[in-house]
Design a protein around this motif. Structure first.
Motif, short mmCIF file in Angstrom:
data_model
loop_
_atom_site.label_atom_id
_atom_site.label_comp_id
_atom_site.label_asym_id
_atom_site.label_seq_id
_atom_site.Cartn_x
_atom_site.Cartn_y
_atom_site.Cartn_z
N PRO A 109 0.83 -1.22 0.00
CA PRO A 109 0.00 0.00 0.00
C PRO A 109 0.86 1.26 0.00
N GLY A 110 0.58 2.13 -0.94
CA GLY A 110 1.36 3.35 -1.07
C GLY A 110 2.58 3.22 -1.96
N PHE A 111 2.92 1.99 -2.32
CA PHE A 111 4.11 1.75 -3.15
C PHE A 111 3.78 0.75 -4.26
N PRO A 112 2.84 1.09 -5.15
CA PRO A 112 2.49 0.17 -6.24
C PRO A 112 3.63 0.04 -7.24
N LYS A 113 3.57 -1.02 -8.03
CA LYS A 113 4.57 -1.27 -9.04
C LYS A 113 3.87 -1.48 -10.39
N PRO A 114 3.39 -0.43 -11.00
CA PRO A 114 2.58 -0.57 -12.21
C PRO A 114 3.29 -1.27 -13.35
N TYR A 115 4.62 -1.18 -13.39
CA TYR A 115 5.35 -1.82 -14.50
C TYR A 115 5.56 -3.31 -14.27
N GLN A 116 5.04 -3.83 -13.17
CA GLN A 116 5.04 -5.28 -12.95
C GLN A 116 3.71 -5.90 -13.38
N ALA A 117 2.81 -5.07 -13.87
CA ALA A 117 1.51 -5.59 -14.32
C ALA A 117 1.68 -6.36 -15.62
N GLN A 118 0.87 -7.37 -15.77
CA GLN A 118 0.83 -8.10 -17.04
C GLN A 118 0.23 -7.16 -18.10
N ALA A 119 0.88 -7.07 -19.25
CA ALA A 119 0.37 -6.28 -20.37
C ALA A 119 0.20 -4.80 -20.02
N TRP A 120 1.15 -4.25 -19.27
CA TRP A 120 1.03 -2.83 -18.92
C TRP A 120 1.30 -1.92 -20.12
N ARG A 121 2.15 -2.36 -21.03
CA ARG A 121 2.45 -1.52 -22.19
C ARG A 121 1.23 -1.32 -23.09
N SER A 122 0.39 -2.31 -23.16
CA SER A 122 -0.81 -2.24 -24.00
C SER A 122 -2.02 -1.75 -23.22
N SER A 123 -1.84 -1.49 -21.92
CA SER A 123 -2.95 -1.05 -21.05
C SER A 123 -4.11 -2.04 -21.07
N GLN A 124 -3.76 -3.33 -20.95
CA GLN A 124 -4.78 -4.38 -20.97
C GLN A 124 -4.76 -5.24 -19.70
N SER A 125 -4.14 -4.76 -18.65
CA SER A 125 -3.97 -5.59 -17.45
C SER A 125 -5.29 -6.00 -16.83
N LEU A 126 -6.22 -5.05 -16.68
CA LEU A 126 -7.52 -5.38 -16.10
C LEU A 126 -8.35 -6.25 -17.05
N ALA A 127 -8.27 -5.98 -18.33
CA ALA A 127 -9.00 -6.80 -19.30
C ALA A 127 -8.54 -8.26 -19.23
N ASP A 158 -17.01 -9.79 -10.97
CA ASP A 158 -17.68 -8.50 -10.89
C ASP A 158 -16.87 -7.45 -10.13
N SER A 159 -15.90 -7.90 -9.33
CA SER A 159 -15.11 -6.95 -8.54
C SER A 159 -13.90 -6.41 -9.29
N VAL A 160 -13.68 -6.87 -10.52
CA VAL A 160 -12.61 -6.27 -11.34
C VAL A 160 -13.04 -4.85 -11.69
N PRO A 161 -12.22 -3.84 -11.37
CA PRO A 161 -12.62 -2.45 -11.67
C PRO A 161 -12.87 -2.24 -13.16
N ASP A 162 -13.67 -1.23 -13.46
CA ASP A 162 -13.94 -0.89 -14.85
C ASP A 162 -12.65 -0.42 -15.53
N GLY A 163 -12.62 -0.59 -16.83
CA GLY A 163 -11.46 -0.16 -17.60
C GLY A 163 -10.62 -1.33 -18.04
N ASP A 164 -9.63 -1.06 -18.87
CA ASP A 164 -8.74 -2.11 -19.38
C ASP A 164 -7.37 -2.08 -18.74
N GLY A 165 -6.85 -0.88 -18.46
CA GLY A 165 -5.51 -0.75 -17.89
C GLY A 165 -5.54 -0.64 -16.38
N MET A 166 -4.44 -1.04 -15.73
CA MET A 166 -4.38 -1.03 -14.28
C MET A 166 -3.72 0.24 -13.73
#
Length: 343
Positions: A228-246, A288-296
């Motif tokens: 908490p407070g120290f996220p690592k967005p570049y460790q997300a799967q498919a962060w370059r394409s902004s498809q992590s949540l999808a 249903d608890s996955v937030p709206d949007g495609d990117g994380m």
């Protein structure tokens, strides 16, 4: 059946793998599912591998078209097909328990996590010697430059029409190499590793495969969340394409499909209806608890967004505990959740 899948490839791209898999592998009531149980687990893996191979072939074709006539429209088409191919991979990510050949090949299809940007650094080096890059040379290269992550970097990272001319040789080679790996994965799953296994072993492996796939999904969420407070967005799967949540949605849908086809009827046949109902409900709660949007990344940067991801993480953790502490003991089994560590 194969013709049905081929003819349905466009529908697969629009609707995702889950509905197609349900129609091909299920297509029956609960009693028929129970009667067909010796092959359900294998059929699901086999059809998932076939669907992924179809998408990988389409991606190679789109990339070839792109490189013949580099336009913004052709780039968008290739990017969209990359996303569909990545979604088609989700049912196989982490789910190759019990098949060593498939587990080994998985790393060549998706090198994740990539904590040190190995893919970016090695692709930059390859682009300096692009004329020497072929699908065959990639087969002997690092797994970081052979698969879905490499194509994402090439198609999305600072990618535009003017940049593609210098990248196209490598893009085509990587797309061809990915297609080869996808065809190999399809071939691997033509053999049924559970053909001579007992029903008890098949039931046990149904949970283990589900656990492995759930582990991979949880990891794709926990890594970018960090602390908490120290996220690592570049460790997300498919962060370059902004498809992590999808992709998280696709993963949970694939997990739900796997549960329904391979484990739910086993629990019900053994009288564990309340547990089966609870798990069935909670897969939907998690989806249903996955937030709206495609990117994380936008979600990670907001306090309310991070809380949403915490809710999702808690829902997935609940399923993990329920499988390990309730479903497995109910079937007289022990299940572990470390098969997809990958560190």
């Amino acid at each position: 059946m194969k013709n049905l899948i081929v003819n349905g490839c466009n529908a697969l791209a629009r609707q995702g793998l889950v509905l197609v898999t349900l129609s091909l592998v299920a297509g029956c009531d609960g009693n028929e599912k129970a009667d067909a149980s010796p092959n359900l687990l294998w059929n699901l893996q086999k059809q998932s591998a076939l669907a992924f191979a179809l998408h990988a072939k389409k991606l190679e074709s789109d990339v070839t078209t792109l490189c013949v006539d580099i336009t913004a429209e052709a780039l968008t088409t290739s990017q969209m097909q990359w996303t569909e191919t990545m979604k088609a991979w989700q049912p196989l990510a982490g789910s190759n328990f019990g098949n060593e050949a498939a587990m080994s090949l998985s790393w060549k299809i998706q090198f994740y996590p990539d904590k040190k940007n190995t893919t970016g650094r090695q692709l930059t080096q390859l682009l300096d010697n692009a004329s020497d890059v072929t699908p065959e040379s990639l087969a002997d290269s690092s797994v970081a430059v052979q698969g879905l992550g490499a194509l994402e970097w090439l198609l999305f990272d600072k990618a535009n029409v003017s940049a593609l001319a210098a990248r196209c040789g490598v893009i085509q080679a990587v797309a061809s190499r990915l297609k080869q790996s996808a065809i190999e994965m399809e071939a691997i799953w033509q053999a049924n590793p559970w053909e001579t296994a007992s029903q008890e072993q098949r039931d046990k492996d149904s949970i283990n495969v589900l656990a492995g796939q759930l582990d991979a999904t949880i990891k794709s969420l926990s890594l970018p969340m960090g602390k908490p407070g120290f996220p690592k967005p570049y460790q997300a799967q498919a962060w370059r394409s902004s498809q992590s949540l999808a992709l998280l949605r696709s993963s949970i849908e694939a997990l739900n499909t796997r549960y329904v086809l391979t484990l739910e009827s086993v629990l019900r046949n053994k009288g564990h209806h309340e547990l089966a109902d609870r798990l069935t409900k909670h897969w939907q709660v998690a989806r249903d608890s996955v937030p709206d949007g495609d990117g994380m990344n936008p979600i990670l940067s907001r306090h309310d967004g991070y809380r949403q991801l915490m809710t999702l993480a808690n829902n997935l953790e609940y399923l993990k505990i329920a499988l390990a502490d309730e479903a497995a003991p109910a079937l007289g089994m022990v299940v572990g959740f470390n098969a997809t560590d990958g560190d």
